[in-house]
Write a protein that holds these residues in place. Sequence first.
Motif, PDB file in Angstrom:
ATOM      1  N   GLY A  44       0.822  -1.208   0.000  1.00  0.00           N
ATOM      2  CA  GLY A  44       0.000   0.000   0.000  1.00  0.00           C
ATOM      3  C   GLY A  44       0.849   1.249   0.000  1.00  0.00           C
ATOM      4  O   GLY A  44       2.031   1.231  -0.335  1.00  0.00           O
ATOM      5  N   GLU A  45       0.234   2.330   0.371  1.00  0.00           N
ATOM      6  CA  GLU A  45       0.936   3.607   0.405  1.00  0.00           C
ATOM      7  C   GLU A  45       1.157   4.060   1.842  1.00  0.00           C
ATOM      8  O   GLU A  45       1.176   5.250   2.131  1.00  0.00           O
ATOM      9  N   ALA A  46       1.329   3.116   2.750  1.00  0.00           N
ATOM     10  CA  ALA A  46       1.503   3.430   4.163  1.00  0.00           C
ATOM     11  C   ALA A  46       2.982   3.475   4.520  1.00  0.00           C
ATOM     12  O   ALA A  46       3.840   3.008   3.768  1.00  0.00           O
ATOM     13  N   SER A  47       3.257   4.042   5.682  1.00  0.00           N
ATOM     14  CA  SER A  47       4.622   4.027   6.202  1.00  0.00           C
ATOM     15  C   SER A  47       4.604   3.425   7.589  1.00  0.00           C
ATOM     16  O   SER A  47       3.641   3.586   8.344  1.00  0.00           O
ATOM     17  N   VAL A  48       5.673   2.704   7.917  1.00  0.00           N
ATOM     18  CA  VAL A  48       5.833   2.100   9.238  1.00  0.00           C
ATOM     19  C   VAL A  48       7.198   2.519   9.753  1.00  0.00           C
ATOM     20  O   VAL A  48       8.216   2.221   9.125  1.00  0.00           O
ATOM     21  N   ASP A  49       7.217   3.219  10.888  1.00  0.00           N
ATOM     22  CA  ASP A  49       8.462   3.689  11.495  1.00  0.00           C
ATOM     23  C   ASP A  49       8.680   2.979  12.821  1.00  0.00           C
ATOM     24  O   ASP A  49       7.722   2.724  13.558  1.00  0.00           O
ATOM     25  N   GLU A  58       1.013  -8.324  14.218  1.00  0.00           N
ATOM     26  CA  GLU A  58      -0.445  -8.285  14.260  1.00  0.00           C
ATOM     27  C   GLU A  58      -0.951  -6.849  14.291  1.00  0.00           C
ATOM     28  O   GLU A  58      -1.933  -6.514  13.628  1.00  0.00           O
ATOM     29  N   SER A  59      -0.296  -6.018  15.077  1.00  0.00           N
ATOM     30  CA  SER A  59      -0.708  -4.618  15.188  1.00  0.00           C
ATOM     31  C   SER A  59      -0.605  -3.913  13.846  1.00  0.00           C
ATOM     32  O   SER A  59      -1.529  -3.215  13.426  1.00  0.00           O
ATOM     33  N   VAL A  60       0.526  -4.100  13.171  1.00  0.00           N
ATOM     34  CA  VAL A  60       0.726  -3.449  11.871  1.00  0.00           C
ATOM     35  C   VAL A  60      -0.238  -4.017  10.833  1.00  0.00           C
ATOM     36  O   VAL A  60      -0.875  -3.267  10.089  1.00  0.00           O
ATOM     37  N   ALA A  61      -0.372  -5.339  10.791  1.00  0.00           N
ATOM     38  CA  ALA A  61      -1.271  -5.958   9.815  1.00  0.00           C
ATOM     39  C   ALA A  61      -2.706  -5.483  10.021  1.00  0.00           C
ATOM     40  O   ALA A  61      -3.396  -5.130   9.052  1.00  0.00           O
ATOM     41  N   ASN A  62      -3.167  -5.460  11.271  1.00  0.00           N
ATOM     42  CA  ASN A  62      -4.530  -5.008  11.546  1.00  0.00           C
ATOM     43  C   ASN A  62      -4.707  -3.540  11.211  1.00  0.00           C
ATOM     44  O   ASN A  62      -5.735  -3.137  10.662  1.00  0.00           O
ATOM     45  N   ALA A  63      -3.716  -2.729  11.547  1.00  0.00           N
ATOM     46  CA  ALA A  63      -3.809  -1.294  11.260  1.00  0.00           C
ATOM     47  C   ALA A  63      -3.881  -1.046   9.760  1.00  0.00           C
ATOM     48  O   ALA A  63      -4.673  -0.226   9.294  1.00  0.00           O
ATOM     49  N   LEU A  64      -3.061  -1.764   8.990  1.00  0.00           N
ATOM     50  CA  LEU A  64      -3.024  -1.556   7.541  1.00  0.00           C
ATOM     51  C   LEU A  64      -4.232  -2.179   6.846  1.00  0.00           C
ATOM     52  O   LEU A  64      -4.831  -1.574   5.962  1.00  0.00           O
ATOM     53  N   ARG A  65      -4.568  -3.397   7.238  1.00  0.00           N
ATOM     54  CA  ARG A  65      -5.618  -4.138   6.532  1.00  0.00           C
ATOM     55  C   ARG A  65      -7.012  -3.675   6.951  1.00  0.00           C
ATOM     56  O   ARG A  65      -7.850  -3.378   6.113  1.00  0.00           O
ATOM     57  N   HIS A  66      -7.255  -3.640   8.255  1.00  0.00           N
ATOM     58  CA  HIS A  66      -8.606  -3.366   8.725  1.00  0.00           C
ATOM     59  C   HIS A  66      -8.847  -1.886   9.025  1.00  0.00           C
ATOM     60  O   HIS A  66      -9.927  -1.378   8.791  1.00  0.00           O
ATOM     61  N   GLY A  67      -7.837  -1.228   9.552  1.00  0.00           N
ATOM     62  CA  GLY A  67      -7.997   0.172   9.896  1.00  0.00           C
ATOM     63  C   GLY A  67      -7.652   1.116   8.767  1.00  0.00           C
ATOM     64  O   GLY A  67      -7.869   2.313   8.862  1.00  0.00           O
ATOM     65  N   LYS A  68      -7.080   0.566   7.699  1.00  0.00           N
ATOM     66  CA  LYS A  68      -6.672   1.376   6.539  1.00  0.00           C
ATOM     67  C   LYS A  68      -5.716   2.506   6.943  1.00  0.00           C
ATOM     68  O   LYS A  68      -5.807   3.626   6.435  1.00  0.00           O
ATOM     69  N   ALA A  69      -4.816   2.198   7.863  1.00  0.00           N
ATOM     70  CA  ALA A  69      -3.858   3.206   8.338  1.00  0.00           C
ATOM     71  C   ALA A  69      -2.938   3.642   7.211  1.00  0.00           C
ATOM     72  O   ALA A  69      -2.583   2.867   6.334  1.00  0.00           O
ATOM     73  N   ARG A  70      -2.541   4.896   7.262  1.00  0.00           N
ATOM     74  CA  ARG A  70      -1.566   5.436   6.316  1.00  0.00           C
ATOM     75  C   ARG A  70      -0.210   5.574   6.999  1.00  0.00           C
ATOM     76  O   ARG A  70       0.805   5.673   6.347  1.00  0.00           O
ATOM     77  N   ARG A  71      -0.234   5.613   8.333  1.00  0.00           N
ATOM     78  CA  ARG A  71       1.005   5.778   9.095  1.00  0.00           C
ATOM     79  C   ARG A  71       0.916   4.955  10.372  1.00  0.00           C
ATOM     80  O   ARG A  71      -0.057   5.038  11.112  1.00  0.00           O
TER      81      ARG A  71
END
Length: 168
Positions: A66-71, A96-109
């Motif tokens: 996706g177009e997200a960033s993980v720091d 799990e936290s990152v996967a859930n944030a990106l997949r389900h929460g549609k996080a960008r950051r």
Amino acid sequence: LYGDLVERHARDPEQLMRVAGTLREATREGLGELRGVLDAMAPAKGDLSTLAENLRRTGARAAAAGEASVDVLVEGPGDTHVDGAVRLALVRVFQESVANALRHGKARRVSARLATIEGGRVRLTVEDDAGGIDGMRRRAEELGGTYAIDAGTSAGVRIVLELPRESQ
């Protein structure tokens, strides 16, 4: 399971393409998770800085689609030793936290902080700009730690995991 789906839809190219896409995505996710677990279990060094570098790679793999960033940041001495079972739990909660944030929460950051705290403990804090992360309290409690999730803010979700640096 996927073999059964392929056989079931062998004469329906459109359905077969959907199964292939799902299989490709599941394989990519599984390999990414496995790499993260292996990095945590057998790193060159068992310190906080090495763990942070492993988490950065894991986060980058998760965000690549996706177009997200993980720091990932380290607060405190990076040369602090962290036990293998604790590293593994930290990696799994991070994954799990990152996967859930990106997949389900549609996080960008997504941002994570690793820190040593009083009492010989290490803290992992994962925050995102979305919502919808499931609890992972059991993993923390099995290792004598604590897990807290704060999803009540408009800014997203914050997860805080604290574990002893040595497994019990």
